[in-house]
Scaffold this motif. Structure first.
Motif, PDB file in Angstrom:
ATOM      1  N   LEU A  52       0.885  -1.269   0.078  1.00 11.92           N
ATOM      2  CA  LEU A  52      -0.040   0.005  -0.086  1.00 11.92           C
ATOM      3  C   LEU A  52       0.819   1.296  -0.107  1.00 11.92           C
ATOM      4  O   LEU A  52       0.111   2.344  -0.063  1.00 11.92           O
ATOM      5  N   ALA A  53       2.113   1.241   0.347  1.00 13.63           N
ATOM      6  CA  ALA A  53       2.846   2.270  -0.022  1.00 13.63           C
ATOM      7  C   ALA A  53       3.457   2.584  -1.528  1.00 13.63           C
ATOM      8  O   ALA A  53       4.041   3.542  -1.648  1.00 13.63           O
ATOM      9  N   GLU A  54       2.912   1.526  -2.233  1.00 13.53           N
ATOM     10  CA  GLU A  54       3.218   1.744  -3.653  1.00 13.53           C
ATOM     11  C   GLU A  54       2.222   2.352  -4.373  1.00 13.53           C
ATOM     12  O   GLU A  54       1.109   2.281  -3.779  1.00 13.53           O
ATOM     13  N   PRO A  55       2.397   2.991  -5.498  1.00 15.45           N
ATOM     14  CA  PRO A  55       1.296   3.595  -6.323  1.00 15.45           C
ATOM     15  C   PRO A  55       0.045   2.667  -6.793  1.00 15.45           C
ATOM     16  O   PRO A  55       0.339   1.341  -7.167  1.00 15.45           O
ATOM     17  N   GLY A  56      -1.147   2.736  -6.325  1.00 14.45           N
ATOM     18  CA  GLY A  56      -2.254   1.834  -6.501  1.00 14.45           C
ATOM     19  C   GLY A  56      -2.916   1.813  -7.782  1.00 14.45           C
ATOM     20  O   GLY A  56      -3.390   0.998  -8.323  1.00 14.45           O
ATOM     21  N   GLU A  57      -2.868   3.121  -8.481  1.00 12.25           N
ATOM     22  CA  GLU A  57      -3.383   3.139  -9.638  1.00 12.25           C
ATOM     23  C   GLU A  57      -5.040   2.806  -9.931  1.00 12.25           C
ATOM     24  O   GLU A  57      -5.441   2.083 -10.929  1.00 12.25           O
ATOM     25  N   GLY A  67      -7.853 -15.603   7.978  1.00 15.96           N
ATOM     26  CA  GLY A  67      -9.044 -15.325   8.662  1.00 15.96           C
ATOM     27  C   GLY A  67      -8.710 -15.251  10.435  1.00 15.96           C
ATOM     28  O   GLY A  67      -9.761 -15.389  10.987  1.00 15.96           O
ATOM     29  N   SER A  68      -7.547 -14.871  10.411  1.00 13.98           N
ATOM     30  CA  SER A  68      -7.203 -14.486  12.027  1.00 13.98           C
ATOM     31  C   SER A  68      -8.142 -13.409  12.656  1.00 13.98           C
ATOM     32  O   SER A  68      -8.176 -12.559  12.069  1.00 13.98           O
ATOM     33  N   LEU A  69      -8.603 -13.783  13.927  1.00 15.70           N
ATOM     34  CA  LEU A  69      -9.389 -12.722  14.725  1.00 15.70           C
ATOM     35  C   LEU A  69      -8.450 -12.308  15.891  1.00 15.70           C
ATOM     36  O   LEU A  69      -9.012 -11.860  16.897  1.00 15.70           O
ATOM     37  N   ARG A  70      -7.326 -12.350  15.754  1.00 19.15           N
ATOM     38  CA  ARG A  70      -6.233 -12.170  17.037  1.00 19.15           C
ATOM     39  C   ARG A  70      -5.670 -10.788  16.924  1.00 19.15           C
ATOM     40  O   ARG A  70      -5.235 -10.540  17.929  1.00 19.15           O
ATOM     41  N   CYS A  71      -5.613 -10.337  15.564  1.00 18.11           N
ATOM     42  CA  CYS A  71      -4.926  -8.843  15.492  1.00 18.11           C
ATOM     43  C   CYS A  71      -5.411  -8.495  14.183  1.00 18.11           C
ATOM     44  O   CYS A  71      -6.160  -8.857  13.594  1.00 18.11           O
ATOM     45  N   ALA A  72      -5.130  -7.057  14.242  1.00 21.22           N
ATOM     46  CA  ALA A  72      -5.674  -6.316  12.728  1.00 21.22           C
ATOM     47  C   ALA A  72      -4.323  -6.271  12.036  1.00 21.22           C
ATOM     48  O   ALA A  72      -3.238  -6.188  12.378  1.00 21.22           O
ATOM     49  N   LEU A  73      -4.830  -6.490  10.537  1.00 17.89           N
ATOM     50  CA  LEU A  73      -3.901  -6.288   9.517  1.00 17.89           C
ATOM     51  C   LEU A  73      -3.707  -5.013   8.982  1.00 17.89           C
ATOM     52  O   LEU A  73      -2.938  -4.796   8.257  1.00 17.89           O
ATOM     53  N   LEU A  74      -4.776  -4.076   9.324  1.00 16.42           N
ATOM     54  CA  LEU A  74      -4.975  -2.760   8.705  1.00 16.42           C
ATOM     55  C   LEU A  74      -5.475  -1.997   9.770  1.00 16.42           C
ATOM     56  O   LEU A  74      -6.459  -2.283  10.591  1.00 16.42           O
ATOM     57  N   THR A  80      -4.467   5.345   5.168  1.00 14.21           N
ATOM     58  CA  THR A  80      -4.460   6.786   4.844  1.00 14.21           C
ATOM     59  C   THR A  80      -3.453   6.609   3.803  1.00 14.21           C
ATOM     60  O   THR A  80      -3.573   7.507   2.558  1.00 14.21           O
ATOM     61  N   ARG A  81      -2.392   6.082   4.062  1.00 18.26           N
ATOM     62  CA  ARG A  81      -1.300   5.847   2.958  1.00 18.26           C
ATOM     63  C   ARG A  81      -1.838   5.196   1.585  1.00 18.26           C
ATOM     64  O   ARG A  81      -1.610   5.730   0.422  1.00 18.26           O
ATOM     65  N   ALA A  82      -2.717   4.266   1.547  1.00 18.44           N
ATOM     66  CA  ALA A  82      -3.336   3.814   0.617  1.00 18.44           C
ATOM     67  C   ALA A  82      -4.182   4.761  -0.122  1.00 18.44           C
ATOM     68  O   ALA A  82      -4.017   4.790  -1.396  1.00 18.44           O
ATOM     69  N   VAL A  83      -5.053   5.847   0.601  1.00 19.59           N
ATOM     70  CA  VAL A  83      -5.772   6.706   0.069  1.00 19.59           C
ATOM     71  C   VAL A  83      -4.789   7.547  -0.947  1.00 19.59           C
ATOM     72  O   VAL A  83      -4.930   7.938  -2.135  1.00 19.59           O
ATOM     73  N   GLU A  84      -3.723   8.153  -0.119  1.00 17.78           N
ATOM     74  CA  GLU A  84      -2.782   8.876  -0.693  1.00 17.78           C
ATOM     75  C   GLU A  84      -2.156   8.298  -1.935  1.00 17.78           C
ATOM     76  O   GLU A  84      -1.674   9.091  -2.990  1.00 17.78           O
ATOM     77  N   LYS A 103     -13.656   4.939   8.388  1.00 18.98           N
ATOM     78  CA  LYS A 103     -15.034   5.019   7.728  1.00 18.98           C
ATOM     79  C   LYS A 103     -14.960   6.736   7.257  1.00 18.98           C
ATOM     80  O   LYS A 103     -15.807   6.859   6.427  1.00 18.98           O
ATOM     81  N   THR A 104     -13.913   7.425   7.424  1.00 15.78           N
ATOM     82  CA  THR A 104     -13.963   8.696   7.041  1.00 15.78           C
ATOM     83  C   THR A 104     -13.013   8.905   5.721  1.00 15.78           C
ATOM     84  O   THR A 104     -12.935   9.857   5.103  1.00 15.78           O
ATOM     85  N   LEU A 105     -12.387   7.929   5.383  1.00 16.73           N
ATOM     86  CA  LEU A 105     -11.321   7.926   4.282  1.00 16.73           C
ATOM     87  C   LEU A 105     -12.173   7.486   2.973  1.00 16.73           C
ATOM     88  O   LEU A 105     -12.851   6.569   2.857  1.00 16.73           O
ATOM     89  N   SER A 106     -11.317   7.930   1.842  1.00 20.07           N
ATOM     90  CA  SER A 106     -12.219   7.815   0.493  1.00 20.07           C
ATOM     91  C   SER A 106     -11.680   6.746  -0.035  1.00 20.07           C
ATOM     92  O   SER A 106     -10.756   6.525  -0.927  1.00 20.07           O
ATOM     93  N   ILE A 107     -11.807   5.454   0.603  1.00 18.47           N
ATOM     94  CA  ILE A 107     -11.364   4.284  -0.084  1.00 18.47           C
ATOM     95  C   ILE A 107     -12.416   2.926   0.293  1.00 18.47           C
ATOM     96  O   ILE A 107     -12.872   3.464   1.614  1.00 18.47           O
TER      97      ILE A 107
END
Length: 163
Positions: A52-57, A67-74, A80-84, A103-107
């Motif tokens: 996600l630090a690379e251009p997404g185009e 499917g892990s429910l023990r921690c967040a991956l995002l 925010t970097r992905a949006v940028e 939920k406030t991010l445009s993605i």
């Protein structure tokens, strides 16, 4: 560009795979599509951060987090970097966090559920491989279409003019 996943299913059913309805929307966009980039990791979001630090185009990152429910991956910083970097969406077969900000991010962001704990970065994970999750097999170069009705995968871009 407007589309409806039910209309796309009606028009292109033989071509499509439909993901099992296990994902929730967390991003500011509930309607998104794009070419797929795949990643696989388990409780280590190093590869998610680097991709996600690379251009997404306008592409969509699909992450098999086992499917892990023990921690967040995002969380909010990587999202925010992905949006940028102009990613259209992120689908995580795992957890996300910082949902009030997401939920406030445009993605488009979809995941299984929220979890407050961050992952531990060990530099593990793979990208650009075939993955199987939520009842579908997909690979980088496929196309993903998501809205409030669900998520569909196509091996090629779909014409959205008649949807």
């Amino acid at each position: 560009m407007f589309f409806s996943t039910p209309d796309l299913c009606d028009q292109y059913d033989a071509l499509l795979q439909v993901m099992s309805p296990v994902f929730k929307h967390f991003g500011g966009q509930t309607h998104f599509c794009g070419e797929v980039v795949t990643a696989k990791c388990f409780e280590d979001n190093s590869v998610v951060k680097s991709i996600l630090a690379e251009p997404g185009e306008g592409k969509v990152l699909v992450v098999d987090g086992g499917g892990s429910l023990r921690c967040a991956l995002l969380g909010d910083q990587i999202a925010t970097r992905a949006v940028e970097n102009q990613w259209a969406g992120i689908v995580i077969y795992g957890c996300v966090r910082d949902v009030t900000i997401l939920k406030t991010l445009s993605i488009g962001i979809m995941g299984l559920t929220a979890h407050p704990r961050k992952s531990i970065r060990r530099g593990e994970g793979q990208k650009q491989l075939e993955i199987s999750l939520a009842g579908v097999n997909l690979q980088s170069g496929n196309y993903l279409y998501a809205d409030e009705n669900g998520v569909i995968i196509s091996p090629e871009p779909l014409s959205l003019t008649n949807s």
